[in-house]
Scaffold this active site. Sequence first.
Site, short mmCIF file in Angstrom:
data_model
loop_
_atom_site.label_atom_id
_atom_site.label_comp_id
_atom_site.label_asym_id
_atom_site.label_seq_id
_atom_site.Cartn_x
_atom_site.Cartn_y
_atom_site.Cartn_z
N LYS A 82 -24.15 1.34 33.90
CA LYS A 82 -24.55 2.47 33.05
C LYS A 82 -25.67 3.22 33.76
CE LYS A 82 -25.98 3.35 28.22
NZ LYS A 82 -26.36 2.70 26.93
N SER A 157 -24.31 4.72 22.88
CA SER A 157 -24.48 5.60 24.01
C SER A 157 -23.70 5.18 25.26
CB SER A 157 -25.96 5.64 24.38
OG SER A 157 -26.41 4.36 24.80
N SER A 181 -25.35 0.34 21.16
CA SER A 181 -24.77 1.11 22.26
C SER A 181 -23.86 0.32 23.19
CB SER A 181 -25.88 1.76 23.09
OG SER A 181 -26.47 2.80 22.35
#
Lengths: 513, 516
Positions: A82, A157, A181
């Site tokens: 990420k 997210s 997330s």
Amino acid sequence: MTKTELCLLSAAQMANGLVAGDFTSVELTQAHLDRIADLNPALNAYLYVDDAGALATAREVDEARAAGQDLPRLAGVPVAVKDIACTVGMPTTAGSKMLEGWMPPYDATIVAKLKSAKMPILGKTNMDEFAMGSSTEHSAFGPTRNPWDLDRIPGGSGGGSSAAVGAYLAPLAIGSDTGGSIRQPAAVTGTVGTKPTYGGVSRYGVIALASSLDQIGPCARSVTDTALLHEVLGGHDEMDSTSLDAPVPAVVEASSTRDLTGMKIGVVKEISGEGFQPGVLARFEEARAKLVELGAEIVEVSCPHFTSAMAAYYLVLPSEASSNLARYDAMRYGLRVGPDGVESPSAEQVMAASRAAGFGDEVKRRIILGTYALSSGYYDAYYGQAQKVRTLIACDFEAAFEQVDVLISPTTPTTAFKLGEKLDDPLAMYLGDLATIPANLAGVPGMSIPVGVAEDNLPVGLQFLAPATQDQRLYAVGAALEAALTEQWGGPMLDQAAHLCLAQPFDKQEAGA
Amino acid sequence: MSAQTHTADSVLSIDDTLAKFDPVMGLEVHVELNTNTKMFCGCATEFGADPNTQVCPICLGLPGALPVVNAMGVESAIRIGLALNCEIASWCRFARKNYFYPDMPKNFQTSQYDEPIAFEGYLDVDLDDGTTYRVEIERAHMEEDTGKSLHVGGSTGRIQGADYSLVDYNRAGIPLIEIVTKPLTGAGERAPEIARAYVSVLRDLLKALGVSDVRMEQGSMRCDANVSLRPKAGDGATSAEQLAVPLGTRTETKNVNSLRSVERAVRYEMTRHAAVLDAGGSITQETRHWHEDTGVTTAGRPKSDADDYRYFPEPDLVPAAPDAAWVEELRATLPEPPAERRKRLQADWGYSDLEMRDVINAGAIEAIEETIAAGASASAARKWWGGEIARRANKADVAITEMGVTPADIAELDGLVRDGRLNDAMARQVMEGVLNGEGSPTAVADARGLELVQDDGALEAAVDKVIAANTDMADKVRGGKVQAAGALIGQVMKEMKGQADAAKARELILARLLPS
């Protein structure tokens, strides 16, 4: 094996295949890079792809293996990171214009761990700006699309990581979970994700959203694969004061569990009913029945303060975020713009103009909220009160875990919603996280695994929660349920999105939509 | 520092000020600890390194970086707290103080807010008039220093009007202890002196603890002086009545960087406030800048009690929880408190109260202690350090230790006197030579040919010669006026060009003139 077939393997199968010499890490890595090149334009799961770096690691692994060296278990198995974790040699943006093109001079601890595990890092995955959002629509670099339906959100997210794993653009990925997330994107993409116990994985070098809530964790397509990555990431880090000085829970071992006899499982009344989509509830009930079949005893428990979790979360998170994000001031790195029409602007004017230009609306909204909540005269009523609610939620968990070994709930109230559907209604967007937030407030571990599709043919996730430091319990129940469901379905969850297994799952028109 | 001239504010005389108003002070002292590494990262802390060479992702506040507490910093904080007679928190947290400034890498300072490591202490300060003032300490807390901005161009050296600014982050993250007093009341005319004496005693204490370089000129110890005035309660008012008068508006004079300036700045602010208040005006709550060269303060930024730093507990750090046993271990490492030490030394050295006060005022305690250790007598050590050297140091406005004379020099000189090689007058000449950089006492005595004549024959010859040449005087002595021998001794010393032992000369003269 074709390139597509290579990508469809589980991480465990990849690791075994590499050891057996069925294929090389270069072949495996190249297969993923090729698939990314083909499919990422439609998905926008990756913000940056590091072909050269990934292949260099792969080559190194292949050479070491050829030389007979002992290698870590996942050596040569590619992974995606990420874009919230600092990576030397790759830009790290946190999905924000503010950090567009920023090259960190250091690796996050977890990145260093991936490197020492000899895992080729394919690239950096898309995310909501500074991890604020539940849809990846708040990325400054365009939304990621859900591989199940390109018109839908992949969650957030960490939508980039889950979409990459779900579309076979990576077998494993790193996520970060501040309020869901990792778990929510896993749920809406039919994949698996774990938020470990707070402090179980180092946060050093991972761009902070809300320090007391943030936790780094693994994303994968199966419980076992998730466990394999979890063990690579976990462990004490002296660079992170909040990191636990305790052994990594034996999650890989736990994921071979198939029998739940003697296990007590609690259904949390407050996060398992009202307002939930019927198809989500239906799959949840079936999973619950399946757990009983596996030998578990199910009881209903009440966590009365969970109903206040959302309110507390949206005070704690913005407060900490408003302070954590203060450093983005254009003085030392990142975006710098001058104010319009000012001849020789002051430092403060440049800070203001840069922050106005560099941050998106959701980030600004939360900075404003947090700044307000911490203001003198309001602190006690907002931040102070929210911290008290956290304590009450932790007490709820404690009381619940005196009765049961793990808790379950649907991960999300609904399946993936459509892109743009909730962009103008932040509150509706926030409500999607109501089941995942309590774990962050209390620091306990949580996991989401897929439990089938709802009436809209979109994946449904089930969440397990365990007491702090007992992450292995998640893997035990998760693996047992996963095995039973796989048997029932006659194949893994993602087979139910058959198109994903194709070399070209998205037709050109759809991709352009 | 700028050389610009400042529009002088009007001031009242100090006497008028004190006649009309009662001063209240609050002193905030920032001390940079001398730990090898910074408070929250492993960067070096050496003073004077090239800009931005002692930095890392943590002290630069790069995205993702996290702090880790320097255990040595906590230990020093606790020892300081104990030396200030404070209570030590058994559990306390760091807090973020949020504000934007380019030399603050994270735009928040990691500090402590409502949970300081040390609180509720005091420090006794001896004053020139023989009184002792107890400075009550509110708190001592841990924090990190900011970077350092250099504003280039413009006329003031301040950020306003500068062409550009340079920032050095070497200092960012250096451990600081901020020591805050309670409002100091009842000081009256002693206020400026108390301010100076407090900072001085605090400096000695921190030095004795070995926790800081305490170099005010390098900024490793910095003082902010808060001053306010309130009206006198009236003639004959009791101190309780005076204390009941509400406090006036304060100003905070920042970064006063020498002991002398602390005293001057407090006195200046008192007299400036008095002029404003006396003219019916009101004091603006603000920070003030002290100008060493002109001896005045100028307005800084307005500061209200409502400055909103949005403090909240630092979520990236775990609380500091020093256990009681460790605190007691640290207490055992404390040096003797300066006041007690002085009492002990005074007794050991046999100095009168007055002599001791002179020595303290001359800042000569350590020098005298070392000189005695090097072999000198206590009285000789005091005579030299408290006398000639102190006079000269005071004139040059430097510390006595910076005069080029070492304790070993004094001990050596005292040895020469006691061995009978030099008399007092010769010793003074030797000292002058040492102060002029002519070398060690022995070298100066050799070079200047200073040595008492030990040859009794030469002395006897001189005595005989003087007696023969001064029959009047000799007769007076013979007649019993022994004091008259003084004149004869003087003549003998002159004859011997000063290089004789006066006592011996006296002995010989009396032997010649008085029947035994």
